[in-house]
Design an enzyme around this catalytic site. Structure first.
Site, PDB file in Angstrom:
ATOM      1  N   GLY A  86       0.881  -1.157   0.000  1.00  0.00           N
ATOM      2  CA  GLY A  86       0.000   0.000   0.000  1.00  0.00           C
ATOM      3  C   GLY A  86       0.920   1.209   0.000  1.00  0.00           C
ATOM      4  O   GLY A  86       2.139   1.062  -0.194  1.00  0.00           O
ATOM      5  N   LYS A 108       6.357  11.105  -1.868  1.00  0.00           N
ATOM      6  CA  LYS A 108       7.279   9.979  -1.772  1.00  0.00           C
ATOM      7  C   LYS A 108       8.328  10.359  -0.727  1.00  0.00           C
ATOM      8  O   LYS A 108       8.996  11.385  -0.870  1.00  0.00           O
ATOM      9  CB  LYS A 108       7.929   9.715  -3.131  1.00  0.00           C
ATOM     10  CG  LYS A 108       8.738   8.431  -3.230  1.00  0.00           C
ATOM     11  CD  LYS A 108       9.206   8.244  -4.670  1.00  0.00           C
ATOM     12  CE  LYS A 108       9.963   6.939  -4.864  1.00  0.00           C
ATOM     13  NZ  LYS A 108      10.399   6.764  -6.265  1.00  0.00           N
ATOM     14  N   GLY A 121       9.822   4.783   5.761  1.00  0.00           N
ATOM     15  CA  GLY A 121       8.941   5.759   5.125  1.00  0.00           C
ATOM     16  C   GLY A 121       9.657   6.934   4.503  1.00  0.00           C
ATOM     17  O   GLY A 121       9.033   7.948   4.177  1.00  0.00           O
ATOM     18  N   ARG A 174       4.827  14.625  -6.301  1.00  0.00           N
ATOM     19  CA  ARG A 174       4.622  14.430  -7.739  1.00  0.00           C
ATOM     20  C   ARG A 174       3.202  14.831  -8.114  1.00  0.00           C
ATOM     21  O   ARG A 174       2.263  14.723  -7.308  1.00  0.00           O
ATOM     22  CB  ARG A 174       4.908  12.987  -8.157  1.00  0.00           C
ATOM     23  CG  ARG A 174       3.935  11.964  -7.660  1.00  0.00           C
ATOM     24  CD  ARG A 174       4.056  10.656  -8.446  1.00  0.00           C
ATOM     25  NE  ARG A 174       5.324   9.992  -8.235  1.00  0.00           N
ATOM     26  CZ  ARG A 174       5.505   8.997  -7.371  1.00  0.00           C
ATOM     27  NH1 ARG A 174       4.504   8.588  -6.607  1.00  0.00           N
ATOM     28  NH2 ARG A 174       6.671   8.416  -7.258  1.00  0.00           N
ATOM     29  N   ARG A 181      -4.222   2.557  -8.924  1.00  0.00           N
ATOM     30  CA  ARG A 181      -3.323   1.595  -9.550  1.00  0.00           C
ATOM     31  C   ARG A 181      -4.060   0.308  -9.943  1.00  0.00           C
ATOM     32  O   ARG A 181      -5.151   0.031  -9.437  1.00  0.00           O
ATOM     33  CB  ARG A 181      -2.179   1.258  -8.583  1.00  0.00           C
ATOM     34  CG  ARG A 181      -1.452   2.485  -8.046  1.00  0.00           C
ATOM     35  CD  ARG A 181      -0.646   2.160  -6.802  1.00  0.00           C
ATOM     36  NE  ARG A 181      -0.131   3.372  -6.168  1.00  0.00           N
ATOM     37  CZ  ARG A 181       1.151   3.718  -6.095  1.00  0.00           C
ATOM     38  NH1 ARG A 181       2.073   2.952  -6.638  1.00  0.00           N
ATOM     39  NH2 ARG A 181       1.527   4.835  -5.495  1.00  0.00           N
ATOM     40  N   ASP A 252       1.457  -2.670  -8.978  1.00  0.00           N
ATOM     41  CA  ASP A 252       1.211  -1.500  -8.139  1.00  0.00           C
ATOM     42  C   ASP A 252       1.939  -0.263  -8.648  1.00  0.00           C
ATOM     43  O   ASP A 252       1.757   0.833  -8.110  1.00  0.00           O
ATOM     44  CB  ASP A 252       1.614  -1.776  -6.681  1.00  0.00           C
ATOM     45  CG  ASP A 252       3.073  -2.173  -6.542  1.00  0.00           C
ATOM     46  OD1 ASP A 252       3.444  -3.231  -7.087  1.00  0.00           O
ATOM     47  OD2 ASP A 252       3.845  -1.437  -5.910  1.00  0.00           O
ATOM     48  N   ASP A 262       6.599   6.679 -10.560  1.00  0.00           N
ATOM     49  CA  ASP A 262       7.292   5.943  -9.508  1.00  0.00           C
ATOM     50  C   ASP A 262       8.609   5.369 -10.018  1.00  0.00           C
ATOM     51  O   ASP A 262       8.758   4.165 -10.203  1.00  0.00           O
ATOM     52  CB  ASP A 262       6.398   4.841  -8.924  1.00  0.00           C
ATOM     53  CG  ASP A 262       6.815   4.491  -7.497  1.00  0.00           C
ATOM     54  OD1 ASP A 262       7.717   5.169  -6.958  1.00  0.00           O
ATOM     55  OD2 ASP A 262       6.265   3.547  -6.923  1.00  0.00           O
TER      56      ASP A 262
END
Length: 469
Positions: A86, A108, A121, A174, A181, A252, A262
């Site tokens: 996730g 991100k 994270g 972003r 997704r 994903d 990504d």
């Protein structure tokens, strides 16, 4: 600023996301501000302090989302299904409706979420730096990509096994049209939530494919899958014509608007090599350059399989049969566009056959003579120019016998856009590319002495060619 009230993501409900708290960064320092992207969503007017408030401290924007949301999804990672993923180091925290198009701002490296597992994270500053240059160059090449909106260095140090540590940390924002997704649908199928699959299809059609609102039920789902397939086929063709290798084409990492996003261990291919891979951990070459179209289609089949849980009679395999034709059509169109040439034949069948022969000879030349991939598109832009070939940094390669065959093909073609043919960029002897050695050389002074000069110069060079392709 054009906002939606309330933001559409709330239509889906709490079954689709978790509210999360952004990390507190000790010393945010702005490293990148994409003013052009900010203008797109009406944020170009923000002061430096406001920019930091929104994109480093993640203060909620007026009239927008009241809290950050970590989206829930599953996915196939190197074709192994993983229900434990996730948004593990990012979240969605703003949506904008501009000229009837929906835009998302996502992050991100913004801190831990319920899906971080053993991760911290966080994002390395080098990872953010790499994503800036990837998105900027792909956009310049005409690829349908997310936009790197903002990057702050956070003042933290990180430990990573794949780069010298401790290393500096960054947080990236972003701009995408969608963060829905393939894996979002897969999660719902895994949990047997057929009603939520229908709800998600309706959400996607309403906000991303409104022309499909005329359909209902299984017809809507079928049209939705076909449109996602077309968009994704186009993006795959764009990657191939840009010599780009995404590196991690998991389900994903693919969204329903077909945008490329990504960017982790990506690479731009130096010379034509179908087996060229981007990720050091892709030891089987699953996501190699030449296997990207197949990987994309495999992922589309997983999306179709997930949809079938809510629409048992959905003939998704049959619907996806058009992927190959769409990919081939887009590849041919983009190939001609990148070379800025057009076929003068009026007969459609004869024109197609000639184009196919020319493309075959072009890639045969790439395979046999091994010229630089991007430099060859640069040298042959707008057809044969003997002076440019002689001035090229790879002039010797054009003495290879396979080039003589290709040259005869190209001499028949006409210039597509005279203005682009006369662009000052093509007066240079070397193209604008971003191979791994240059990427490392640009990063080195940043890492050693915080010198961003080479980065700024490269960014200016990339932006100078936008619109050529």
């Amino acid at each position: 600023m054009s906002t939606t009230a309330p933001p559409p993501i709330y239509e889906l409900g709490p079954e689709f996301y978790d509210e999360v708290q952004p990390a507190n960064f000790p010393k945010p320092q702005l490293r990148f501000r994409n003013q052009a992207a900010a203008e797109t969503v009406g944020l170009a007017h923000l002061s430096d302090q406001e920019w930091q408030d929104y994109f480093a401290n993640f203060k909620p924007m007026p009239g927008n989302m009241v809290s950050a949301l970590a989206l829930r999804y599953h996915g196939h990672q190197f074709r192994n299904y993983n229900p434990q993923i996730g948004d593990g180091r990012g979240f969605l925290y703003a949506q904008f409706l501009v000229k009837e198009k929906l835009y998302d701002l996502g992050t991100k490296g913004s801190g831990r979420t319920p899906y971080s597992r053993t991760g911290d994270g966080r994002l390395t500053l080098k990872g953010a730096f790499r994503e800036i240059l990837a998105t900027e160059l792909l956009e310049a090449y005409g690829v349908n990509t997310s936009k790197t909106f903002s990057v702050f260095e956070t003042g933290e140090s990180l430990e990573r096994h794949d780069e010298p540590s401790p290393t500096r940390a960054g947080v990236l924002v972003r701009l995408n049209h969608s963060h829905i997704r393939f894996g979002t649908f897969q999660r719902l199928a895994f949990l047997k939530e057929s009603d939520n699959i229908v709800k998600l299809v309706d959400y996607c059609v309403r906000h991303y494919y409104p022309d499909l609102l005329q359909y209902e039920g299984i017809e809507r789902a079928a049209a939705f899958l076909q449109n996602v397939s077309r968009q994704t086929a186009r993006t795959a063709a764009q990657w191939m014509m840009a010599g780009f290798v995404h590196g991690v084409l998991n389900t994903d990492n693919m969204n329903i608007t077909g945008e490329s996003f990504d960017y982790g261990p990506y690479r731009f291919m130096p010379k034509y090599a179908p087996a060229f891979t981007a990720a050091y951990f892709d030891q089987q070459g699953l996501y190699a350059y030449g296997r990207q179209p197949t990987s994309v289609l495999w992922n589309l089949h997983q999306l179709g399989f997930a949809l079938k849980f809510a629409y048992p009679n959905l003939p998704y395999e049959e619907l996806l049969e058009e992927f190959a034709d769409n990919f081939n059509f887009e590849s041919r169109r983009l190939f001609m566009h990148r070379l800025n040439i057009k076929n003068p034949l009026e007969d459609e069948r004869a024109s197609l056959e000639m184009d196919q022969e020319m493309m075959m000879n072009y890639f045969n030349f790439l395979a046999e003579a091994q010229p630089l991939f991007e430099q060859t598109f640069f040298d042959l832009h707008s057809g044969i120019n003997e002076d440019r070939l002689l001035r090229s940094v790879q002039s010797e390669v054009y003495k290879h016998p396979t080039f003589e065959i290709l040259k005869k093909n190209l001499e028949f073609y006409e210039v597509l856009d005279e203005k682009k043919a006369e662009h000052p960029y093509f007066e240079n002897t070397q193209c604008c590319s971003l191979l791994i050695d240059e990427l490392e050389s640009i990063w080195s002074p940043i890492a050693d002495r915080d010198d961003w000069t080479l980065f700024e110069n490269k960014l200016a060079q990339i932006r100078s060619i936008k619109g050529i392709y």
